[in-house]
Design a protein around this motif. Structure first.
Motif, PDB file in Angstrom:
ATOM      1  N   CYS A  74      18.775   8.044 -16.576  1.00  0.00           N
ATOM      2  CA  CYS A  74      19.938   8.310 -15.725  1.00  0.00           C
ATOM      3  C   CYS A  74      20.974   7.247 -16.077  1.00  0.00           C
ATOM      4  O   CYS A  74      20.893   6.113 -15.622  1.00  0.00           O
ATOM      5  N   LEU A  75      21.943   7.601 -16.909  1.00  0.00           N
ATOM      6  CA  LEU A  75      22.897   6.629 -17.452  1.00  0.00           C
ATOM      7  C   LEU A  75      24.243   6.760 -16.747  1.00  0.00           C
ATOM      8  O   LEU A  75      24.940   7.769 -16.875  1.00  0.00           O
ATOM      9  N   ALA A  76      24.594   5.719 -15.982  1.00  0.00           N
ATOM     10  CA  ALA A  76      25.894   5.635 -15.309  1.00  0.00           C
ATOM     11  C   ALA A  76      26.203   6.895 -14.511  1.00  0.00           C
ATOM     12  O   ALA A  76      27.340   7.358 -14.485  1.00  0.00           O
ATOM     13  N   SER A  77      25.174   7.452 -13.868  1.00  0.00           N
ATOM     14  CA  SER A  77      25.382   8.682 -13.096  1.00  0.00           C
ATOM     15  C   SER A  77      24.762   8.627 -11.707  1.00  0.00           C
ATOM     16  O   SER A  77      25.107   9.439 -10.855  1.00  0.00           O
ATOM     17  N   LEU A  78      23.868   7.672 -11.452  1.00  0.00           N
ATOM     18  CA  LEU A  78      23.203   7.639 -10.154  1.00  0.00           C
ATOM     19  C   LEU A  78      24.193   7.389  -9.017  1.00  0.00           C
ATOM     20  O   LEU A  78      24.005   7.905  -7.901  1.00  0.00           O
ATOM     21  N   HIS A  79      25.265   6.630  -9.278  1.00  0.00           N
ATOM     22  CA  HIS A  79      26.232   6.354  -8.208  1.00  0.00           C
ATOM     23  C   HIS A  79      27.069   7.578  -7.835  1.00  0.00           C
ATOM     24  O   HIS A  79      27.826   7.543  -6.877  1.00  0.00           O
ATOM     25  N   HIS A  80      26.937   8.670  -8.584  1.00  0.00           N
ATOM     26  CA  HIS A  80      27.617   9.916  -8.245  1.00  0.00           C
ATOM     27  C   HIS A  80      26.892  10.670  -7.128  1.00  0.00           C
ATOM     28  O   HIS A  80      27.439  11.626  -6.580  1.00  0.00           O
ATOM     29  N   VAL A  81      25.653  10.287  -6.847  1.00  0.00           N
ATOM     30  CA  VAL A  81      24.825  11.009  -5.874  1.00  0.00           C
ATOM     31  C   VAL A  81      24.201   9.989  -4.921  1.00  0.00           C
ATOM     32  O   VAL A  81      24.209   8.783  -5.195  1.00  0.00           O
ATOM     33  N   PRO A  82      23.644  10.437  -3.783  1.00  0.00           N
ATOM     34  CA  PRO A  82      22.943   9.497  -2.901  1.00  0.00           C
ATOM     35  C   PRO A  82      21.792   8.811  -3.631  1.00  0.00           C
ATOM     36  O   PRO A  82      21.076   9.450  -4.414  1.00  0.00           O
ATOM     37  N   PHE A  83      21.612   7.521  -3.369  1.00  0.00           N
ATOM     38  CA  PHE A  83      20.556   6.781  -4.075  1.00  0.00           C
ATOM     39  C   PHE A  83      19.189   7.400  -3.820  1.00  0.00           C
ATOM     40  O   PHE A  83      18.306   7.344  -4.687  1.00  0.00           O
ATOM     41  N   GLU A  84      19.006   8.022  -2.664  1.00  0.00           N
ATOM     42  CA  GLU A  84      17.714   8.636  -2.329  1.00  0.00           C
ATOM     43  C   GLU A  84      17.324   9.731  -3.319  1.00  0.00           C
ATOM     44  O   GLU A  84      16.161  10.186  -3.324  1.00  0.00           O
ATOM     45  N   THR A  85      18.260  10.141  -4.168  1.00  0.00           N
ATOM     46  CA  THR A  85      17.942  11.134  -5.200  1.00  0.00           C
ATOM     47  C   THR A  85      16.831  10.635  -6.112  1.00  0.00           C
ATOM     48  O   THR A  85      16.133  11.443  -6.743  1.00  0.00           O
ATOM     49  N   VAL A  86      16.620   9.316  -6.175  1.00  0.00           N
ATOM     50  CA  VAL A  86      15.546   8.791  -7.034  1.00  0.00           C
ATOM     51  C   VAL A  86      14.181   9.307  -6.592  1.00  0.00           C
ATOM     52  O   VAL A  86      13.243   9.349  -7.400  1.00  0.00           O
ATOM     53  N   THR A  87      14.048   9.720  -5.335  1.00  0.00           N
ATOM     54  CA  THR A  87      12.759  10.248  -4.896  1.00  0.00           C
ATOM     55  C   THR A  87      12.455  11.581  -5.581  1.00  0.00           C
ATOM     56  O   THR A  87      11.291  11.893  -5.838  1.00  0.00           O
ATOM     57  N   ARG A  88      13.487  12.373  -5.884  1.00  0.00           N
ATOM     58  CA  ARG A  88      13.279  13.622  -6.614  1.00  0.00           C
ATOM     59  C   ARG A  88      12.843  13.327  -8.049  1.00  0.00           C
ATOM     60  O   ARG A  88      11.988  14.018  -8.608  1.00  0.00           O
ATOM     61  N   LEU A  89      13.449  12.292  -8.629  1.00  0.00           N
ATOM     62  CA  LEU A  89      13.071  11.896  -9.982  1.00  0.00           C
ATOM     63  C   LEU A  89      11.669  11.287  -9.987  1.00  0.00           C
ATOM     64  O   LEU A  89      10.883  11.534 -10.903  1.00  0.00           O
ATOM     65  N   ARG A  90      11.373  10.520  -8.972  1.00  0.00           N
ATOM     66  CA  ARG A  90      10.029   9.930  -8.826  1.00  0.00           C
ATOM     67  C   ARG A  90       8.955  11.016  -8.813  1.00  0.00           C
ATOM     68  O   ARG A  90       7.938  10.923  -9.499  1.00  0.00           O
ATOM     69  N   ASP A  91       9.201  12.073  -8.044  1.00  0.00           N
ATOM     70  CA  ASP A  91       8.206  13.144  -7.921  1.00  0.00           C
ATOM     71  C   ASP A  91       8.099  13.971  -9.198  1.00  0.00           C
ATOM     72  O   ASP A  91       7.053  14.583  -9.465  1.00  0.00           O
ATOM     73  N   ALA A  92       9.177  13.994  -9.998  1.00  0.00           N
ATOM     74  CA  ALA A  92       9.161  14.771 -11.244  1.00  0.00           C
ATOM     75  C   ALA A  92       8.502  14.019 -12.390  1.00  0.00           C
ATOM     76  O   ALA A  92       8.224  14.611 -13.437  1.00  0.00           O
TER      77      ALA A  92
ATOM     78  N   LYS B 138      34.785  11.696 -23.064  1.00  0.00           N
ATOM     79  CA  LYS B 138      34.685  10.986 -21.806  1.00  0.00           C
ATOM     80  C   LYS B 138      34.295  11.936 -20.682  1.00  0.00           C
ATOM     81  O   LYS B 138      34.977  12.911 -20.417  1.00  0.00           O
ATOM     82  N   ALA B 139      33.181  11.635 -20.039  1.00  0.00           N
ATOM     83  CA  ALA B 139      32.729  12.431 -18.907  1.00  0.00           C
ATOM     84  C   ALA B 139      33.545  12.059 -17.673  1.00  0.00           C
ATOM     85  O   ALA B 139      34.163  10.987 -17.619  1.00  0.00           O
ATOM     86  N   PRO B 140      33.555  12.930 -16.657  1.00  0.00           N
ATOM     87  CA  PRO B 140      34.218  12.585 -15.395  1.00  0.00           C
ATOM     88  C   PRO B 140      33.652  11.290 -14.831  1.00  0.00           C
ATOM     89  O   PRO B 140      32.440  11.049 -14.880  1.00  0.00           O
ATOM     90  N   VAL B 141      34.538  10.433 -14.299  1.00  0.00           N
ATOM     91  CA  VAL B 141      34.134   9.107 -13.842  1.00  0.00           C
ATOM     92  C   VAL B 141      34.335   8.990 -12.343  1.00  0.00           C
ATOM     93  O   VAL B 141      35.371   9.381 -11.811  1.00  0.00           O
ATOM     94  N   HIS B 142      33.323   8.449 -11.662  1.00  0.00           N
ATOM     95  CA  HIS B 142      33.392   8.170 -10.226  1.00  0.00           C
ATOM     96  C   HIS B 142      33.359   6.658 -10.075  1.00  0.00           C
ATOM     97  O   HIS B 142      32.385   6.008 -10.461  1.00  0.00           O
ATOM     98  N   MET B 143      34.414   6.064  -9.526  1.00  0.00           N
ATOM     99  CA  MET B 143      34.574   4.610  -9.553  1.00  0.00           C
ATOM    100  C   MET B 143      34.129   3.921  -8.260  1.00  0.00           C
ATOM    101  O   MET B 143      34.355   2.742  -8.086  1.00  0.00           O
ATOM    102  N   LYS B 144      33.483   4.635  -7.355  1.00  0.00           N
ATOM    103  CA  LYS B 144      32.997   4.012  -6.122  1.00  0.00           C
ATOM    104  C   LYS B 144      31.556   3.582  -6.345  1.00  0.00           C
ATOM    105  O   LYS B 144      30.643   4.410  -6.363  1.00  0.00           O
ATOM    106  N   PHE B 145      31.347   2.262  -6.521  1.00  0.00           N
ATOM    107  CA  PHE B 145      30.030   1.735  -6.853  1.00  0.00           C
ATOM    108  C   PHE B 145      29.395   1.069  -5.629  1.00  0.00           C
ATOM    109  O   PHE B 145      30.083   0.403  -4.844  1.00  0.00           O
ATOM    110  N   PRO B 146      28.070   1.179  -5.469  1.00  0.00           N
ATOM    111  CA  PRO B 146      27.387   0.497  -4.358  1.00  0.00           C
ATOM    112  C   PRO B 146      27.239  -0.989  -4.651  1.00  0.00           C
ATOM    113  O   PRO B 146      27.258  -1.400  -5.810  1.00  0.00           O
ATOM    114  N   PRO B 147      27.071  -1.812  -3.628  1.00  0.00           N
ATOM    115  CA  PRO B 147      26.744  -3.224  -3.867  1.00  0.00           C
ATOM    116  C   PRO B 147      25.375  -3.337  -4.531  1.00  0.00           C
ATOM    117  O   PRO B 147      24.460  -2.581  -4.206  1.00  0.00           O
TER     118      PRO B 147
END
Length: 210
Positions: free
Chosen positions: A91-109, A162-171
């Protein structure tokens, strides 16, 4: 200048591949550059992205083999993912586009023993994070000049889509806290060029396994 911070870390991400061939999922694959590198390493790769333009660009680039790569337009927050199907999920520079909890879907996969590798973007939180930001600025200029000079000597740069960019990053502290909560045993390592590397290997006895 054609220096890309995500591409710079491809070798580090490839070193995390489990041994042997297997299935890989590249989330937010963009133009497919990293997915093709996974295929070149022998993986059977699926690349997903929400951008139709990026999927078109990725598909037109083909696959270098010996593995294969297929792309589809999909949103990882809603796309059905086969349980325990993948030996490697990136997941390269894309996780901040979605809720962090999305990692649980990746974890299960992930298959037991599989690796999740997130190259993420986050805002600094600790004094060491801010110090790293100061180091990154001159290092970034030097890297861009080196790449520019190399491209001039080799006839010009390759085009970079260049892919679409979302510039709101979490701490970064939020990433550390949530990774520890949702992916026990994971590591979050800050990197120089405004990125962090989250890695997690699914235990064979994980509750989501089997």
């Amino acid at each position: 200048m054609p220096f890309d911070h995500n591409h710079h870390y491809h070798p580090a991400l490839l070193r995390l591949l489990p041994p042997g061939p297997g299935r890989a999922l590249d989330v937010g694959c963009g133009d497919g550059r990293f997915a093709r590198r996974l295929a070149a390493a022998g993986m059977t790769v699926e690349g997903i992205d929400t951008s139709a333009e990026m999927i078109t660009r990725a598909t037109s680039a083909g696959s270098p083999g010996p593995g294969t790569v297929e792309y589809r337009r999909a949103d990882v927050t809603t796309e059905p993912l086969e349980p325990e199907a993948y030996a490697y999920i990136s997941c390269l520079a894309s996780l901040h586009h979605v809720p962090f909890e999305t990692v649980t879907r990746l974890r299960d996969a992930l298959a037991p023993g599989g690796v999740l590798a997130v190259l993420g973007c986050a805002r600094p939180s600790r004094p060491g994070d801010y110090a790293r930001e100061l180091v990154a600025a001159p290092a970034n200029v030097a890297a861009r000049l080196i790449v520019f000079a190399g491209d001039r000597l080799n006839g010009g740069p390759d085009p970079i889509a260049k892919a679409p960019v979302h510039m709101k990053f979490p701490p970064l502290n939020d990433v550390r806290r949530d990774a520890a909560r949702l992916l026990p045993g994971s590591t979050v390592r800050p990197l120089v060029f405004w990125r962090y590397l989250l890695t997690w290997r699914k235990p064979t006895d994980h509750p989501a396994a089997g």
